[in-house]
Design an enzyme around this catalytic site. Structure first.
Site, PDB file in Angstrom:
ATOM      1  N   TYR A  71       0.951  -1.141   0.451  1.00  0.00           N
ATOM      2  CA  TYR A  71      -0.709   0.108   0.039  1.00  0.00           C
ATOM      3  C   TYR A  71       0.847   0.777   0.016  1.00  0.00           C
ATOM      4  CZ  TYR A  71      -4.035   3.384   1.197  1.00  0.00           C
ATOM      5  OH  TYR A  71      -4.369   4.370   0.676  1.00  0.00           O
ATOM      6  N   PHE A 123      -7.619  22.088 -24.396  1.00  0.00           N
ATOM      7  CA  PHE A 123      -7.958  20.451 -24.541  1.00  0.00           C
ATOM      8  C   PHE A 123      -9.264  19.735 -23.585  1.00  0.00           C
ATOM      9  CE2 PHE A 123      -8.137  16.610 -25.238  1.00  0.00           C
ATOM     10  CZ  PHE A 123      -8.385  15.558 -25.001  1.00  0.00           C
ATOM     11  N   THR A 124     -10.146  19.191 -24.226  1.00  0.00           N
ATOM     12  CA  THR A 124     -11.759  19.407 -23.376  1.00  0.00           C
ATOM     13  C   THR A 124     -11.418  18.959 -21.903  1.00  0.00           C
ATOM     14  OG1 THR A 124     -11.104  17.020 -23.833  1.00  0.00           O
ATOM     15  CG2 THR A 124     -12.094  18.286 -25.111  1.00  0.00           C
ATOM     16  N   ASP A 214       1.638  20.137 -21.087  1.00  0.00           N
ATOM     17  CA  ASP A 214       0.549  18.843 -20.767  1.00  0.00           C
ATOM     18  C   ASP A 214       1.715  17.521 -22.118  1.00  0.00           C
ATOM     19  OD1 ASP A 214      -2.429  18.342 -21.847  1.00  0.00           O
ATOM     20  OD2 ASP A 214      -0.418  17.028 -21.942  1.00  0.00           O
ATOM     21  N   LYS A 257      -0.551   7.908 -23.632  1.00  0.00           N
ATOM     22  CA  LYS A 257      -0.367   7.767 -24.579  1.00  0.00           C
ATOM     23  C   LYS A 257       1.299   6.965 -24.914  1.00  0.00           C
ATOM     24  CE  LYS A 257      -4.114  10.142 -24.471  1.00  0.00           C
ATOM     25  NZ  LYS A 257      -4.616  10.455 -23.352  1.00  0.00           N
ATOM     26  N   ARG A 381     -13.824  15.204 -33.045  1.00  0.00           N
ATOM     27  CA  ARG A 381     -13.523  16.647 -33.008  1.00  0.00           C
ATOM     28  C   ARG A 381     -13.818  17.614 -32.866  1.00  0.00           C
ATOM     29  NH1 ARG A 381     -11.034  15.103 -28.021  1.00  0.00           N
ATOM     30  NH2 ARG A 381     -13.584  14.795 -27.262  1.00  0.00           N
ATOM     31  N   PHE A 448     -19.713  15.333 -25.481  1.00  0.00           N
ATOM     32  CA  PHE A 448     -18.988  14.338 -26.581  1.00  0.00           C
ATOM     33  C   PHE A 448     -19.582  12.787 -25.343  1.00  0.00           C
ATOM     34  CE2 PHE A 448     -15.028  14.185 -24.725  1.00  0.00           C
ATOM     35  CZ  PHE A 448     -15.038  15.136 -24.387  1.00  0.00           C
TER      36      PHE A 448
END
Ligand SMILES: CC1=C(O)/C(=C\N=C(/Cc2ccccc2)C(=O)O)C(COP(=O)(O)O)=CN1
Length: 456
Positions: A71, A123-124, A214, A257, A381, A448
């Site tokens: 943990y 970015f969303t 980012d 990614k 998009r 979306f």
């Protein structure tokens, strides 16, 4: 050497099956004409996203067996921390379950109501967390980024004049940080140059304003710098990435990614105070500061994936596959954002369906049509993703109305790209007969994901 192949071979496969047109009509109707609401089993080639859909290597799977599921104080955390420090350069790391977790921590830690956060296009989820914490997001990207026909080699660049004007307008003390994305997803996976980031750093440091990247696809961004920027030819992407990150104070990161895993992320920083705040806050939202919503095995796989992705041959093959798809579509004059970005082909739904008004959701329509035609899943998009203005409630009306064909890493072969291109062509051939959609259900947050539509 004439042709050029992937620097890996396949050791395990996952059978795909093709649906019938009738099955797809049924599935799409049940999904409210929204590809996010389709079941995976009804999808043939899944180009919805490159997020978490990447194939792990045998070494990463071996790493899964080395999960230290303590943990507190998991060995895998320290290996991840060391790997990020070595490969990206930032000093402190707060693990999160994925990028959004880091965006939440950063926004809650640095933003106060009335703040202003500039960034190179929205970015969303990033903008949501900034606004949710009380900030106003300001797009300071160069104008070319909003033009799908512009061939600017670094469309992700910040417009220094726009940024300087905003600093003068609102005052540096109301800008907690500048958010710089590399690459810029919503512009079409477009890179920012090293020179531009240096210029942003020079301006912001004069005002004492931090830069948080980012860094979700910063390794792909490094390849574009290597290929296109004066002085970087032949420099390995490992060195380019480290220099790039050295012009920032930290980053939010979706590990789903570049780092080749199915879940994971982190918040990095060089700022001890932010680190203390975020590592304290993380236990509220993600779990202890040495696992942050990931199992030990996930952290191990991500540490291994980071190093695997930082291989020039791999990165050339990854981006090369996207370019291959673009080359096929170009032969048929099918419209998409140029130059081709790092992780996807972004079809230009405005040019694809010039007879549809943006309020008939051209990009959503194209994603639906492509699925009906071929079982291939893509992502809207455009105006649906752009959502509503946080203050006025009016729809944002983006210039870019795009349908994204997102290529997962190390998953599909060149033959799949051929099938994708032919399927898009089939839609292109009957584009005149296509009618738009109307939205029949609009969720409150990030609509979306779960909105539902019906054909007009
Ligand atoms: C540049 C960038 C991203 O692309 C990103 C996620 N991208 C995603 C996943 C996604 C997220 C939201 C709507 C649709 C699809 C993508 O399909 O493109 C996140 C959030 O990371 P997260 O998903 O791990 O929370 C932060 N920055």
């Amino acid at each position: 050497r004439r042709s050029w192949a992937e620097p890996y071979r396949i050791k395990m496969v996952e059978p795909l099956h093709m649906t019938t047109r009738e099955e797809r009509e049924q599935a799409l109707a049940e999904a409210g004409f929204n590809t996010f609401l389709l079941r995976s089993r009804d999808v043939y080639i899944d180009l919805l996203t490159d997020s978490g859909t990447n194939a792990m290597s045998d070494r990463q799977w071996a790493g899964i067996m080395l999960g230290d599921e303590a943990y507190a104080g998991s060995e895998n955390f320290y290996r991840l921390e060391e790997t990020v420090r070595e490969c990206y350069g930032w000093k402190y790391l707060v693990p999160t379950h994925q990028g959004r977790g880091a965006e939440n921590l950063l926004s809650q830690s640095l933003i106060t109501p009335g703040s202003h956060v500039p960034g190179n296009m929205y970015f969303t989820t990033t903008r949501f967390h900034q606004e949710h914490a009380g900030a106003t997001f300001h797009d300071v990207i160069i104008d070319e980024a909003h033009d799908s026909h512009s061939l600017h080699p670094f469309k992700g660049n910040v417009d220094i004049d726009k940024l300087a004007a905003l600093i003068d307008e609102v005052g540096a003390d109301r800008i907690p940080y500048v958010c710089v994305a590399a690459t810029v997803n919503m512009a079409g996976g477009q890179p920012i140059s090293m020179a531009n980031l240096r210029a942003v750093r020079e301006l912001t440091s004069r005002h004492g304003i931090p830069i948080y990247l980012d860094a979700t696809r910063a390794m792909e961004n490094a390849l574009f710098i290597q290929e296109r920027e004066e002085g970087y030819a032949g420099e390995p992407i490992t060195d380019i990435l480290r220099e790039f990150c050295s012009y920032s104070d930290g980053a939010t990161m979706s590990g789903k990614k570049d780092p080749l895993v199915n879940i994971g992320g982190w918040l990095s920083t060089n700022d001890r105070d932010l680190y203390e705040e975020a590592r304290n806050l993380v236990v509220v939202y993600e779990g202890l500061h040495t696992y942050g919503g990931m199992a030990g095995r996930d952290m191990e796989a991500m540490a291994i994936g980071i190093r695997e992705a930082l291989d020039d041959d791999y990165m050339k093959s990854r981006v090369g596959q996207v370019r291959y798809l673009g080359m096929l579509l170009e032969q048929w004059g099918i419209p998409f954002v140029k130059p081709v970005g790092g992780h996807a082909i972004f079809l230009d739904a405005r040019d694809f369906y010039p007879h549809l008004d943006q309020d008939q959701y051209p990009a959503q329509t194209l994603a639906a049509e492509l699925y009906l035609e071929s079982g291939i899943r893509s992502m809207e998009r455009g105006i649906v993703s752009a959502g509503r203005d946080a203050v006025t409630g009016e729809n944002h009306r983006p210039k870019l109305e795009l349908t994204r064909l997102t290529i997962p890493r190390r998953v599909y072969t060149q033959a799949h790209m051929d099938v994708v291109a032919e399927s898009v062509k089939a839609c292109f051939d009957h584009r005149d007969s296509v009618r738009g959609l109307k939205m029949v259900y609009e969720p409150r947050y990030l609509r979306f994901f779960q909105a539902r539509f019906e054909p007009l």
